[in-house]
Scaffold this active site. Structure first.
Site, mmCIF file in Angstrom:
data_model
loop_
_atom_site.group_PDB
_atom_site.id
_atom_site.type_symbol
_atom_site.label_atom_id
_atom_site.label_comp_id
_atom_site.label_asym_id
_atom_site.label_seq_id
_atom_site.Cartn_x
_atom_site.Cartn_y
_atom_site.Cartn_z
ATOM 1 N N HIS A 1 37.606 47.598 44.716
ATOM 2 C CA HIS A 1 38.298 47.833 43.436
ATOM 3 C C HIS A 1 37.579 48.914 42.640
ATOM 4 O O HIS A 1 38.188 49.865 42.139
ATOM 5 C CB HIS A 1 38.334 46.514 42.659
ATOM 6 C CG HIS A 1 38.666 46.621 41.207
ATOM 7 N ND1 HIS A 1 37.763 47.062 40.262
ATOM 8 C CD2 HIS A 1 39.798 46.318 40.526
ATOM 9 C CE1 HIS A 1 38.326 47.042 39.065
ATOM 10 N NE2 HIS A 1 39.564 46.587 39.194
ATOM 11 N N LYS B 1 35.990 43.179 44.855
ATOM 12 C CA LYS B 1 35.650 43.880 43.611
ATOM 13 C C LYS B 1 34.948 45.202 43.910
ATOM 14 O O LYS B 1 35.130 46.204 43.188
ATOM 15 C CB LYS B 1 34.750 42.991 42.744
ATOM 16 C CG LYS B 1 34.285 43.634 41.437
ATOM 17 C CD LYS B 1 35.456 44.056 40.549
ATOM 18 C CE LYS B 1 35.076 44.280 39.095
ATOM 19 N NZ LYS B 1 33.860 45.002 38.815
ATOM 20 N N GLU C 1 38.524 52.732 41.565
ATOM 21 C CA GLU C 1 38.415 53.125 40.158
ATOM 22 C C GLU C 1 37.706 54.477 40.028
ATOM 23 O O GLU C 1 38.130 55.343 39.248
ATOM 24 C CB GLU C 1 37.637 52.044 39.409
ATOM 25 C CG GLU C 1 37.378 52.323 37.948
ATOM 26 C CD GLU C 1 36.483 51.252 37.358
ATOM 27 O OE1 GLU C 1 35.330 51.573 36.978
ATOM 28 O OE2 GLU C 1 36.919 50.082 37.298
#
Length: 350
Positions: free
Chosen positions: A203, A200, A207
């Site tokens: 991730h 995450k 982003e």
């Protein structure tokens, strides 16, 4: 953990939820829709009452939340990363061996490894879940990246399946038709403790870069009419050599919309860009101060430790620092140096 006689881990169909904010409350709603019993707690009594109205079981304290769950308890913490250790400390007196604590926020994966070891000494299991979906998760479902013991994660499968988006209308990836697993349903056991939040973390680093790319690109489009401006000529400004090449007044919202349809840069973030520009083309409600919650920094630290170059992600993080005014002092120093060595006076900010 308790096991059935067959040796399989008993599936868990009840959950305690701590933190009923933008994501936690909606996660309870999804779970209740899949007949997962939920006991809900938040520092805000009003938030708890809202959950009780939709058939969750309310708790006025962490002790009451633990008491209202049957063993083995599974408790999901949806709180800021800085509050996780305190929450665990307050919960521990009310837990038993075999209980499961789940951190669904954005904790640093190094903290997950530490917590898992500390809790294992007490016979308590720890699962880290990187959760993506934001305020849209209620309708769309949540993408989850999971770290922890295999048997424990497997026991939580009913919970993950209820929260995840499922296969939906997304076409299957060519070559994965025989792969199996849960990734196509929107959740994945990534590895041992810390693995979920590590994935995450990266991730969110990606982003940052994607968001920055859209923002910079649309700013170039917005300034494409610079040739029509009547800027004064002075020694402090680089002259525009070919003004006739920059006389476009682009409809940014329409461009975002056409890119959404068939373009190779289409994405959910572009969908959100189109929404924002349709509602407020000048983005007048926003000051442009962009926060970062830690994942971008941790991604870059991991890249440094690994010796992996991430120039786009690094620049995107630094741009967030700059947006908050954290570059003001260095900008002032640059101006002071130019003035001293060349007598260059500052241009007023328009």
């Amino acid at each position: 953990m308790k096991y059935k006689r067959s040796g399989k881990v008993a599936p868990i169909r009840q959950l305690g939820m701590i933190g009923l904010g933008r994501m936690g409350g909606n996660m309870v709603r999804r779970l209740l829709g899949s007949r997962i019993r939920c006991v809900a707690f938040d520092r805000s009594a009003k938030a708890v009452k809202q959950m009780v109205k939709i058939k969750a079981v309310g708790a006025e304290s962490l002790a009451e939340l633990a008491k209202k769950l049957s063993a083995p308890r599974a408790i999901w913490m949806m709180v800021p990363a800085a509050a996780v250790d305190q929450t665990i400390a307050e919960l521990l007196p009310h837990l038993e061996r075999g209980d499961i604590l789940i951190d669904g926020g954005n904790s640093y994966y190094v903290d997950d490894s530490r917590r898992a070891k500390e809790l294992a000494a007490r016979g308590i299991h720890y699962v880290d879940v990187g959760t993506s979906g934001g305020v849209w998760g209620l309708a769309r479902g949540y993408c989850m990246m999971i770290g922890g013991e295999v048997s424990v994660v497997k026991s939580l499968d009913p919970v993950f399946a209820a929260l995840a988006p499922g296969e939906g209308g997304i076409a299957r990836t060519e070559g994965r038709k025989k792969s199996g697993g849960t990734a196509e349903r929107g959740y994945l056991h990534c590895g041992p403790s810390g693995a979920g939040h590590f994935v995450k973390m990266v991730h969110n680093g990606i982003e940052y870069g994607m968001m920055a790319a859209y923002a910079e690109g649309f700013n170039v489009l917005r300034a494409a009419n610079i040739g029509r401006r009547s800027d004064r000529v002075d020694a402090e400004t680089t002259p525009l050599r070919d003004p006739a090449n920059y006389e476009y007044d682009f409809a940014l919202g329409a461009i975002a919309e056409v890119w959404r349809r068939g373009s190779v840069i289409s994405s959910w973030l572009l969908d959100l860009t189109a929404n924002a520009l349709a509602r407020d083309p000048k983005l007048s409600k926003f000051a442009g101060r962009v926060s970062d919650s830690g994942e971008g920094r941790w991604t870059i630290k991991a890249a440094i430790d690994e010796g992996v170059p991430v120039p786009v992600l690094t620049t995107a993080l630094y741009e967030r620092f700059s947006s908050r005014g954290d570059a003001r002092f260095q900008d002032k120093l640059l101006s002071a140096l130019r003035f001293q060595f060349g007598g260059h006076a500052e241009e007023p900010i328009h």
